[in-house]
Design a protein around this motif. Sequence first.
Motif, PDB file in Angstrom:
ATOM      1  N   PHE A 101      28.563  28.033  60.518  1.00 40.39           N
ATOM      2  CA  PHE A 101      27.966  26.700  60.533  1.00 40.39           C
ATOM      3  C   PHE A 101      27.768  26.158  59.110  1.00 40.39           C
ATOM      4  O   PHE A 101      26.736  25.552  58.801  1.00 40.39           O
ATOM      5  CB  PHE A 101      26.637  26.711  61.272  1.00 40.39           C
ATOM      6  N   GLY A 102      28.734  26.409  58.259  1.00 37.73           N
ATOM      7  CA  GLY A 102      28.667  25.887  56.909  1.00 37.73           C
ATOM      8  C   GLY A 102      27.769  26.659  55.968  1.00 37.73           C
ATOM      9  O   GLY A 102      27.686  26.334  54.776  1.00 37.73           O
ATOM     10  N   MET A 103      27.106  27.672  56.461  1.00 30.37           N
ATOM     11  CA  MET A 103      26.235  28.501  55.615  1.00 30.37           C
ATOM     12  C   MET A 103      27.027  29.692  55.093  1.00 30.37           C
ATOM     13  O   MET A 103      27.732  30.358  55.846  1.00 30.37           O
ATOM     14  CB  MET A 103      25.035  28.991  56.410  1.00 30.37           C
ATOM     15  N   HIS A 104      26.894  29.939  53.785  1.00 28.93           N
ATOM     16  CA  HIS A 104      27.589  31.056  53.152  1.00 28.93           C
ATOM     17  C   HIS A 104      26.574  32.132  52.763  1.00 28.93           C
ATOM     18  O   HIS A 104      25.510  31.828  52.225  1.00 28.93           O
ATOM     19  CB  HIS A 104      28.318  30.590  51.893  1.00 28.93           C
ATOM     20  N   TYR A 105      26.947  33.361  53.011  1.00 30.65           N
ATOM     21  CA  TYR A 105      26.123  34.502  52.615  1.00 30.65           C
ATOM     22  C   TYR A 105      26.994  35.441  51.792  1.00 30.65           C
ATOM     23  O   TYR A 105      28.164  35.650  52.098  1.00 30.65           O
ATOM     24  CB  TYR A 105      25.578  35.221  53.850  1.00 30.65           C
ATOM     25  N   TRP A 106      26.395  35.992  50.733  1.00 29.51           N
ATOM     26  CA  TRP A 106      27.144  36.822  49.803  1.00 29.51           C
ATOM     27  C   TRP A 106      26.480  38.179  49.612  1.00 29.51           C
ATOM     28  O   TRP A 106      25.263  38.297  49.608  1.00 29.51           O
ATOM     29  CB  TRP A 106      27.221  36.141  48.437  1.00 29.51           C
ATOM     30  N   GLY A 107      27.314  39.195  49.409  1.00 34.67           N
ATOM     31  CA  GLY A 107      26.807  40.468  48.953  1.00 34.67           C
ATOM     32  C   GLY A 107      26.686  40.464  47.442  1.00 34.67           C
ATOM     33  O   GLY A 107      26.971  39.457  46.783  1.00 34.67           O
ATOM     34  N   LYS A 108      26.269  41.602  46.881  1.00 39.22           N
ATOM     35  CA  LYS A 108      26.081  41.704  45.439  1.00 39.22           C
ATOM     36  C   LYS A 108      27.339  42.166  44.724  1.00 39.22           C
ATOM     37  O   LYS A 108      27.374  42.162  43.486  1.00 39.22           O
ATOM     38  CB  LYS A 108      24.915  42.634  45.134  1.00 39.22           C
ATOM     39  N   GLY A 109      28.341  42.578  45.463  1.00 32.93           N
ATOM     40  CA  GLY A 109      29.630  42.915  44.879  1.00 32.93           C
ATOM     41  C   GLY A 109      29.807  44.390  44.568  1.00 32.93           C
ATOM     42  O   GLY A 109      28.849  45.152  44.444  1.00 32.93           O
ATOM     43  N   THR A 110      31.073  44.759  44.448  1.00 29.57           N
ATOM     44  CA  THR A 110      31.438  46.109  44.036  1.00 29.57           C
ATOM     45  C   THR A 110      32.557  46.000  43.006  1.00 29.57           C
ATOM     46  O   THR A 110      33.480  45.196  43.171  1.00 29.57           O
ATOM     47  CB  THR A 110      31.870  46.963  45.255  1.00 29.57           C
ATOM     48  N   LEU A 111      32.460  46.793  41.950  1.00 33.94           N
ATOM     49  CA  LEU A 111      33.389  46.676  40.826  1.00 33.94           C
ATOM     50  C   LEU A 111      34.656  47.478  41.079  1.00 33.94           C
ATOM     51  O   LEU A 111      34.598  48.668  41.412  1.00 33.94           O
ATOM     52  CB  LEU A 111      32.721  47.152  39.551  1.00 33.94           C
ATOM     53  N   VAL A 112      35.777  46.821  40.888  1.00 37.28           N
ATOM     54  CA  VAL A 112      37.093  47.473  40.956  1.00 37.28           C
ATOM     55  C   VAL A 112      37.728  47.370  39.578  1.00 37.28           C
ATOM     56  O   VAL A 112      37.855  46.267  39.027  1.00 37.28           O
ATOM     57  CB  VAL A 112      37.993  46.800  42.008  1.00 37.28           C
ATOM     58  N   THR A 113      38.105  48.499  39.028  1.00 34.56           N
ATOM     59  CA  THR A 113      38.766  48.521  37.727  1.00 34.56           C
ATOM     60  C   THR A 113      40.102  49.232  37.877  1.00 34.56           C
ATOM     61  O   THR A 113      40.150  50.377  38.319  1.00 34.56           O
ATOM     62  CB  THR A 113      37.913  49.247  36.674  1.00 34.56           C
ATOM     63  N   VAL A 114      41.164  48.527  37.508  1.00 31.62           N
ATOM     64  CA  VAL A 114      42.511  49.095  37.606  1.00 31.62           C
ATOM     65  C   VAL A 114      43.038  49.307  36.197  1.00 31.62           C
ATOM     66  O   VAL A 114      43.184  48.356  35.430  1.00 31.62           O
ATOM     67  CB  VAL A 114      43.454  48.178  38.396  1.00 31.62           C
ATOM     68  N   SER A 115      43.311  50.535  35.859  1.00 34.07           N
ATOM     69  CA  SER A 115      43.805  50.861  34.524  1.00 34.07           C
ATOM     70  C   SER A 115      45.336  50.880  34.506  1.00 34.07           C
ATOM     71  O   SER A 115      45.976  51.237  35.499  1.00 34.07           O
ATOM     72  CB  SER A 115      43.268  52.212  34.071  1.00 34.07           C
ATOM     73  N   SER A 116      45.888  50.497  33.365  1.00 31.89           N
ATOM     74  CA  SER A 116      47.358  50.441  33.244  1.00 31.89           C
ATOM     75  C   SER A 116      47.922  51.766  32.770  1.00 31.89           C
ATOM     76  O   SER A 116      47.214  52.660  32.373  1.00 31.89           O
ATOM     77  CB  SER A 116      47.759  49.330  32.276  1.00 31.89           C
TER      78      SER A 116
END
Length: 116
Positions: A101-116
Amino acid sequence: QVQLVESGGGLVQAGGSLRLSCTASGRTISTYSMGWFRDPPGKEREFVAAMNWNGGSAYYADSVKGRFTMSRDNAKNTVYLQMNSLNPEDTGVYFCNAIRFGMHYWGKGTLVTVSS
């Protein structure tokens, strides 16, 4: 109100895979559209993937098509993001998003690091 918690991030070498999870609490997500976004270092938040309430339709950013797969298990109140063939440009904080219904909810995130 729904609360979202992401997990599964970490450090991986280029070409590797990770599976992110987003578990919801407070409300069932069965009536929510769900999405994944990411914050690359020094850049604005960008869309990664989204899925409608029953998983019947999925949408992906061009940059991840063919490599990432989003899925959901409404019985477990959880959505997933399977990430394969990762490259350094996939580095960032990944956020889960729930929309209803147009409302957005967010988590706090998780870090992804990709090394070359």
